[in-house]
Design a protein around this motif. Structure first.
Motif, PDB file in Angstrom:
ATOM      1  N   ALA A  23      -8.432  -2.215   0.492  1.00  0.00           N
ATOM      2  CA  ALA A  23      -7.690  -1.008   0.099  1.00  0.00           C
ATOM      3  C   ALA A  23      -6.667  -1.331  -0.984  1.00  0.00           C
ATOM      4  O   ALA A  23      -6.503  -0.558  -1.938  1.00  0.00           O
ATOM      5  N   LEU A  24      -6.002  -2.461  -0.853  1.00  0.00           N
ATOM      6  CA  LEU A  24      -5.010  -2.844  -1.857  1.00  0.00           C
ATOM      7  C   LEU A  24      -5.664  -3.110  -3.209  1.00  0.00           C
ATOM      8  O   LEU A  24      -5.202  -2.605  -4.242  1.00  0.00           O
TER       9      LEU A  24
ATOM     10  N   GLU B 282      -7.635   1.147  -9.492  1.00  0.00           N
ATOM     11  CA  GLU B 282      -7.667   2.522 -10.010  1.00  0.00           C
ATOM     12  C   GLU B 282      -6.394   2.900 -10.759  1.00  0.00           C
ATOM     13  O   GLU B 282      -6.386   3.881 -11.483  1.00  0.00           O
ATOM     14  N   GLY B 283      -5.339   2.119 -10.551  1.00  0.00           N
ATOM     15  CA  GLY B 283      -4.072   2.439 -11.224  1.00  0.00           C
ATOM     16  C   GLY B 283      -3.967   1.784 -12.504  1.00  0.00           C
ATOM     17  O   GLY B 283      -3.736   1.884 -13.568  1.00  0.00           O
TER      18      GLY B 283
ATOM     19  N   TYR C 234       4.281  -0.239  -9.237  1.00  0.00           N
ATOM     20  CA  TYR C 234       2.941  -0.804  -9.350  1.00  0.00           C
ATOM     21  C   TYR C 234       3.007  -2.330  -9.383  1.00  0.00           C
ATOM     22  O   TYR C 234       2.275  -3.010  -8.666  1.00  0.00           O
TER      23      TYR C 234
ATOM     24  N   ALA D  67      -8.513  -1.983  -4.288  1.00  0.00           N
ATOM     25  CA  ALA D  67      -9.042  -0.719  -4.822  1.00  0.00           C
ATOM     26  C   ALA D  67      -7.934   0.132  -5.425  1.00  0.00           C
ATOM     27  O   ALA D  67      -8.101   0.717  -6.499  1.00  0.00           O
ATOM     28  N   ARG D  68      -6.787   0.199  -4.752  1.00  0.00           N
ATOM     29  CA  ARG D  68      -5.649   0.982  -5.290  1.00  0.00           C
ATOM     30  C   ARG D  68      -5.134   0.378  -6.587  1.00  0.00           C
ATOM     31  O   ARG D  68      -4.775   1.099  -7.515  1.00  0.00           O
ATOM     32  N   LEU D  69      -5.063  -0.964  -6.631  1.00  0.00           N
ATOM     33  CA  LEU D  69      -4.594  -1.605  -7.868  1.00  0.00           C
ATOM     34  C   LEU D  69      -5.584  -1.415  -9.005  1.00  0.00           C
ATOM     35  O   LEU D  69      -5.184  -1.252 -10.156  1.00  0.00           O
TER      36      LEU D  69
ATOM     37  N   LEU E 274       2.212   1.819  -3.505  1.00  0.00           N
ATOM     38  CA  LEU E 274       1.174   2.370  -4.387  1.00  0.00           C
ATOM     39  C   LEU E 274       0.867   3.822  -4.053  1.00  0.00           C
ATOM     40  O   LEU E 274       0.607   4.625  -4.945  1.00  0.00           O
ATOM     41  N   ARG E 275       0.915   4.154  -2.787  1.00  0.00           N
ATOM     42  CA  ARG E 275       0.583   5.522  -2.380  1.00  0.00           C
ATOM     43  C   ARG E 275       1.636   6.525  -2.832  1.00  0.00           C
ATOM     44  O   ARG E 275       1.314   7.588  -3.347  1.00  0.00           O
TER      45      ARG E 275
ATOM     46  N   GLY F  39       3.240   4.984  -6.932  1.00  0.00           N
ATOM     47  CA  GLY F  39       2.323   4.261  -7.799  1.00  0.00           C
ATOM     48  C   GLY F  39       2.365   4.655  -9.260  1.00  0.00           C
ATOM     49  O   GLY F  39       1.929   3.890 -10.121  1.00  0.00           O
TER      50      GLY F  39
ATOM     51  N   LEU G  37       0.827  -1.216   0.000  1.00  0.00           N
ATOM     52  CA  LEU G  37       0.000   0.000   0.000  1.00  0.00           C
ATOM     53  C   LEU G  37       0.858   1.262   0.000  1.00  0.00           C
ATOM     54  O   LEU G  37       0.523   2.253  -0.662  1.00  0.00           O
TER      55      LEU G  37
END
Length: 105
Positions: free
Chosen positions: A97-98, A104-105, A50, A100-102, A40-41, A44, A37
């Motif tokens: 959260a992980l 959106e990227g 990524y 979701a971050r992956l 990515l933050r 990212g 995380l």
């Protein structure tokens, strides 16, 4: 028999072995989820960060299956229910959260 011996007899399982201590540490997969995380933050936008976060975080999500099952078992058996519920919430939020971050990227 002393009181301590009586208690020791009561904590043995049918096979004569001492009962396992309930509520072990179920949050160890955070050791993989948190660095992913953070990558990515903060990094990212770089492809290498990524993909590294995807691999490390994917391993963390897969490894989280075992502690989630253990925490659910402890919760159902009412052994340290607050600790088990905390572990379930933290692992579920970290995994969500992980992903979701992956996504959106």
């Amino acid at each position: 028999m002393t009181e301590q011996e009586i208690r020791a007899e009561g904590t043995k399982e049918p096979g004569g072995e001492p009962a396992k201590e309930p509520g072990g540490d179920h949050t160890w997969p955070l050791g993989l989820l948190v660095p992913a995380l953070l990558l990515l933050r903060f990094l990212g936008e770089h492809a290498w960060a990524y993909w590294t976060a995807a691999v490390v975080g994917g391993l963390g999500v897969v490894c989280a299956v075992v502690p989630v099952a253990g925490a659910a078992r402890d919760l159902v058996r009412r052994r340290r229910p607050w600790k088990a519920a905390f572990a379930l919430v933290v692992l579920a939020c970290g995994s969500f959260a992980l992903v979701a971050r992956l996504a959106e990227g």
